[in-house]
Design an enzyme around this catalytic site. Sequence first.
Site, mmCIF file in Angstrom:
data_model
loop_
_atom_site.group_PDB
_atom_site.id
_atom_site.type_symbol
_atom_site.label_atom_id
_atom_site.label_comp_id
_atom_site.label_asym_id
_atom_site.label_seq_id
_atom_site.Cartn_x
_atom_site.Cartn_y
_atom_site.Cartn_z
ATOM 1 N N GLN A 195 0.834 -1.213 0.000
ATOM 2 C CA GLN A 195 0.000 0.000 0.000
ATOM 3 C C GLN A 195 0.870 1.265 0.000
ATOM 4 O OE1 GLN A 195 -0.464 -2.673 1.908
ATOM 5 N NE2 GLN A 195 -2.591 -2.998 2.481
ATOM 6 N N ASP A 236 -6.626 1.534 12.460
ATOM 7 C CA ASP A 236 -7.845 0.791 12.103
ATOM 8 C C ASP A 236 -8.772 0.604 13.290
ATOM 9 O OD1 ASP A 236 -5.825 0.000 9.950
ATOM 10 O OD2 ASP A 236 -7.771 -0.634 9.175
ATOM 11 N N LYS A 247 -1.678 -1.081 10.231
ATOM 12 C CA LYS A 247 -1.011 -2.036 9.319
ATOM 13 C C LYS A 247 0.225 -2.666 9.969
ATOM 14 C CE LYS A 247 -2.095 -3.075 6.098
ATOM 15 N NZ LYS A 247 -2.932 -4.298 6.066
HETATM 16 O O1 MRU Z 1 -5.249 -3.451 4.897
HETATM 17 P P1 MRU Z 1 -5.547 -2.004 4.638
HETATM 18 O O2 MRU Z 1 -4.860 -1.469 3.438
HETATM 19 O O3 MRU Z 1 -7.028 -1.721 4.659
HETATM 20 O O4 MRU Z 1 -4.914 -1.281 5.902
HETATM 21 C C1 MRU Z 1 -5.042 0.100 6.016
HETATM 22 C C2 MRU Z 1 -4.285 0.693 7.129
HETATM 23 O O5 MRU Z 1 -3.670 0.016 7.914
HETATM 24 C C3 MRU Z 1 -4.395 2.177 7.288
HETATM 25 O O6 MRU Z 1 -3.243 2.697 7.864
HETATM 26 C C4 MRU Z 1 -5.593 2.485 8.197
HETATM 27 O O7 MRU Z 1 -6.758 1.879 7.722
HETATM 28 C C5 MRU Z 1 -5.806 3.925 8.345
HETATM 29 S S1 MRU Z 1 -6.596 4.591 6.938
HETATM 30 C C6 MRU Z 1 -6.918 6.224 7.111
#
Ligand code: MRU
Length: 339
Positions: A195, A236, A247
């Site tokens: 990401q 999250d 993450k």
């Molecule tokens: O697995 P993902 O890509 O959905 O994980 C996203 C993250 O860990 C982001 O840092 C988190 O959702 C914050 S988004 C503003």
Amino acid sequence: MLLEPIKWKANKIIFIDQTELPSRLKYVRCGDIATLCEAIRKLRLRGAPLIGVSVALGYALAAIKSRTRAGLREDLRKASGRLKATRPTAVNLFWAMKRMEDAFSRLPADMDLRKVKRSLLKEALSMLIEDQDMCRAIGRNGALLIKNRDIILTHCNAGMLATAGQGTALSIFYEAKKKGRKFKVYADETRPLMQGSRLTMWELMRNGIDATLICDDMAASVIKNKGVTKIIVGADRIAENGDAANKIGTYGLAVLAKHHKIPFYIAAPSSTIDHNIKTGRDIPIEERRRDEMIYVGEKQTAPIKAKVYNPAFDVTPAELITAIITESGVYDIKRFRGI
Ligand code: MRU
């Protein structure tokens, strides 16, 4: 350059397929719950606030597809169950679904089907607008912390592609730039699904932020040798005591921040705070498929039968966090009690 990672048009959810980035900016027109669930599971749509907005629109979509007033409640119950089963960690999903379910239960039982559909769609669209306002507010609050010559490390993507607005952690960069601050960003590539390299680098470059890509395992040496002054990431789910899931790899960065005596900030909307859990021990951590680690794209990079452990998130204990930046302010972790 604002993006619209999600919108509603002609009774369809239109979203960017993030698995196609950075090589292709492709929009998907989604008119059914199965397609939406698949998109969330496969991370075509991802990032905690964006997942929240997408399930709210999904609930409205399920109402719109429902044929009879008598069958509506059951149709909505089924759609909600399927959407809730997609990903377990981002609490915004469950927060958004509860808000939609509460909105439905407040409507009179004999309300005309067409009016129910309109009303649920209105609620979902207002959540989309609120998300945009919240992103700007987080950005403005966080920008107060950014100084000229700051060198900031970020992880994963907490930007426009993770929300319906201009992001959380990355919104701070956009607002600081508007204020004329001169700073540099290092973005971790964020294995295994990249990401950071695919989404954060694409987004920051498009928006004129001075950003440099590094592999995750370069973080310690970059902090030490390139003079990183702060780390800012998203979240999250945040427990009442401030422990924050984000993450996988985030916890390691917080440990590094402590060793190098630099501040470590979490930027997230209040909808990411889970008031039902006291500490990070209760945050469910998603484990993802082994293929994500056996292959990089199409290329096999580990023995097919290798034992694999693939948690998508980790929990950073509150004691390693300097402050949590939300739409309502910057909360020193010592003052944070689930605000
Ligand atoms: O697995 P993902 O890509 O959905 O994980 C996203 C993250 O860990 C982001 O840092 C988190 O959702 C914050 S988004 C503003």
